[in-house]
Design a protein around this motif. Structure first.
Motif, PDB file in Angstrom:
ATOM      1  N   LEU B  45      -9.060  10.344   7.142  1.00 51.07           N
ATOM      2  CA  LEU B  45      -8.032   9.471   6.559  1.00 51.07           C
ATOM      3  C   LEU B  45      -8.149   8.052   7.094  1.00 51.07           C
ATOM      4  N   GLY B  46      -9.405   7.620   7.343  1.00 55.87           N
ATOM      5  CA  GLY B  46      -9.634   6.258   7.810  1.00 55.87           C
ATOM      6  C   GLY B  46      -9.420   6.068   9.304  1.00 55.87           C
ATOM      7  N   LEU B  47      -9.066   7.139  10.002  1.00 54.97           N
ATOM      8  CA  LEU B  47      -8.817   7.053  11.444  1.00 54.97           C
ATOM      9  C   LEU B  47     -10.000   7.595  12.224  1.00 54.97           C
ATOM     10  N   PRO B  89      -5.486  15.599   2.107  1.00 52.39           N
ATOM     11  CA  PRO B  89      -6.134  16.601   2.964  1.00 52.39           C
ATOM     12  C   PRO B  89      -5.237  16.956   4.149  1.00 52.39           C
TER      13      PRO B  89
END
Lengths: 316, 316
Positions: B45-47, B89
């Motif tokens: 999630l971009g992390l 997700p």
């Protein structure tokens, strides 16, 4: 012609959201398109945040925090607490549920979806049946020239609490930005175009700074109206009046009407400003005065109904 | 020589964290360096998520969820609920406070800080006085060759709950990865090197797959020991035994000792496996048998004390 067939409203955040909710309550879902400002969007902690899109999304789904007009009702702030423990940037408050929105949006942007596609997807998951459209899939950024130097919108608005004096505003990227195809089509097929009760300089101007949008409004043959966000010399919320004064614009409904003038056929003032109708009509606009302050859902619905009825009566 | 001067332990997640906490309770903070696996790190999630670094950070700060051994005690899961609403997700559970860690880490990585610098900063903010060091600032990724095809570590471990049978494991990027300068220096100045009670194949192997780390251990003239993560043919937690069987390695302390053999001088088994000491000694290693299962903080401290005393007695 049926002006209720495809109502298109341009909005920023909280103020415009109230009007959108009012219209959503009196029109069939398919007959309302909301084109929302994305020039306040920014990257924060690696997340793509679209504050106005979220405010509209949360408002139209009924999930919005009613006491603020933005954010999610009942949201918690655990992640922010942890960020604070690390001495991380905490000037932009992020609710935990709200973070879920930012994470999913960022995830989908990284996968190559457009902001419009993502917004439509998120809206469908929240059960929103109206059309909520970002003004563009391109990057446009509001930059304020202030006595503290150049500031991005969120820095000015949230971090500095709109205290700096503003000398000028520009919309970086707007000269090359195109409206999303969906927004362009909505304007071309609109039965009524409304500039919402949002800040003209910070919320509506970034939208109409995109030539593909302002040209379509200019060419439109359907009624085009605006509702003054200034009531009796005050803004309901935010820096509208402060900003108008700093920019040398008369902080009144007349100043707003003059600002939009060539994009409009009609202009609605608050009934407290009814005495100014003549001045606005002097600009070549038809006018009406209603109670435009919307405290309750009933207020939103009443105003929406009055606006639609007035347009039908005056332009039908 | 004082073997307590600079104890370096290599660890993965929950199992190694227990041992690190035990050592942290009996050594001066400055005398303990924990080198942690980062081959399970992943983007989600971009992390940037560093699960083992976080488990050690939360364990050493006393903030860890005691019932799981990972995550933060009392964390909430509001963001995950919202992500689920969007159909996003949700196979990797993210606590709200935990998200604060991931957001700040990702933010600082995007600003160009190394994972080591960030880890040191976050640790200092949480009051951790021991040295917690990612094995490398480079990207190394555990890839499992399974009967469901190639899987990244988190996909195998969390999403598929280590159900797929594993035929092989590789550490993508390890051939070009260098240890962080801090980890290299810690190994060079170590007074004792411990391979912790972590999964040899998934937690320790990625660390020693970096040549700059395994060579320093090979060349070290100080005692080098390992503690078996297998007790009476079972792993305390996770897929160690299942994996050893699938890879054709004897699922016993002997199999673990053989696997590490040339890196070690000593090997500690659980007292339930005391009968296997002879076999391990046949590999040229000194052995001891203690209660290695650590249910309580007292267990962790007792084991740490026994290990240190045994090394002093046997290698002093």
């Amino acid at each position: 012609m049926n002006i209720r067939k495809n109502v298109v409203i341009l909005v920023g955040g909280v103020g415009g959201a109230k009007m959108a909710v009012g219209l959503a309550n009196i029109l069939p879902p398919d007959a309302l398109t909301v084109i929302v400002n994305t020039a306040d969007d920014f990257e924060h902690l690696g997340l793509h945040i679209s504050p106005d899109v979220d405010t509209l999304m949360y408002s139209l789904s009924g999930l919005v925090n009613p006491s603020t007009g933005w954010g999610l009702e009942g949201d918690t702030f655990q992640a922010m607490e942890q960020i604070r423990k690390y001495g991380g940037p905490d000037w932009f408050n992020l609710g935990d549920c709200d973070l879920g929105t930012h994470l999913v949006r960022t995830h989908l942007l990284n996968r190559g979806l457009t902001l419009t596609e993502i917004t439509q997807y998120l809206c469908s998951r929240l059960g929103i049946k109206q059309h909520l459209l970002p003004m563009t899939n391109d990057q446009v950024k509001t930059i304020l020239d202030t006595d503290q130097g150049e500031l991005g919108f969120q820095e000015y608005f949230v971090r500095e609490r709109w205290l700096p004096a503003v000398h000028g505003i520009r919309f970086e990227g707007s000269s090359t930005a195109a409206p999303s195809p969906e927004a362009a089509l909505a304007l071309e097929t609109a039965s009524l175009i409304i500039l919402g009760t949002s800040n003209p300089f910070l919320s509506i101007d970034p939208i109409i700074s995109i030539q593909g949008i302002s040209e379509r409004i200019l060419k439109a043959t359907v009624p085009r109206i605006a509702i003054s966000p200034v009531i009796a010399g005050k803004a309901i919320k935010g820096p509208t009046v402060k900003l108008m004064t700093e920019l040398g614009v008369e902080p009144s409904p007349v100043g707003v009407a003059e600002h939009y003038q060539n994009l409009l056929d009609g202009f609605i003032l608050d009934k407290q400003d009814a005495a100014l109708c003549d001045k606005v009509e002097g600009l070549g606009l038809r006018t009406a005065a209603f109670q435009t302050y919307m405290a309750s859902l009933a207020d939103k619905i009443t105003l929406a109904r009055q606006i639609i009825n007035w347009v039908e009566d005056s332009f039908g």
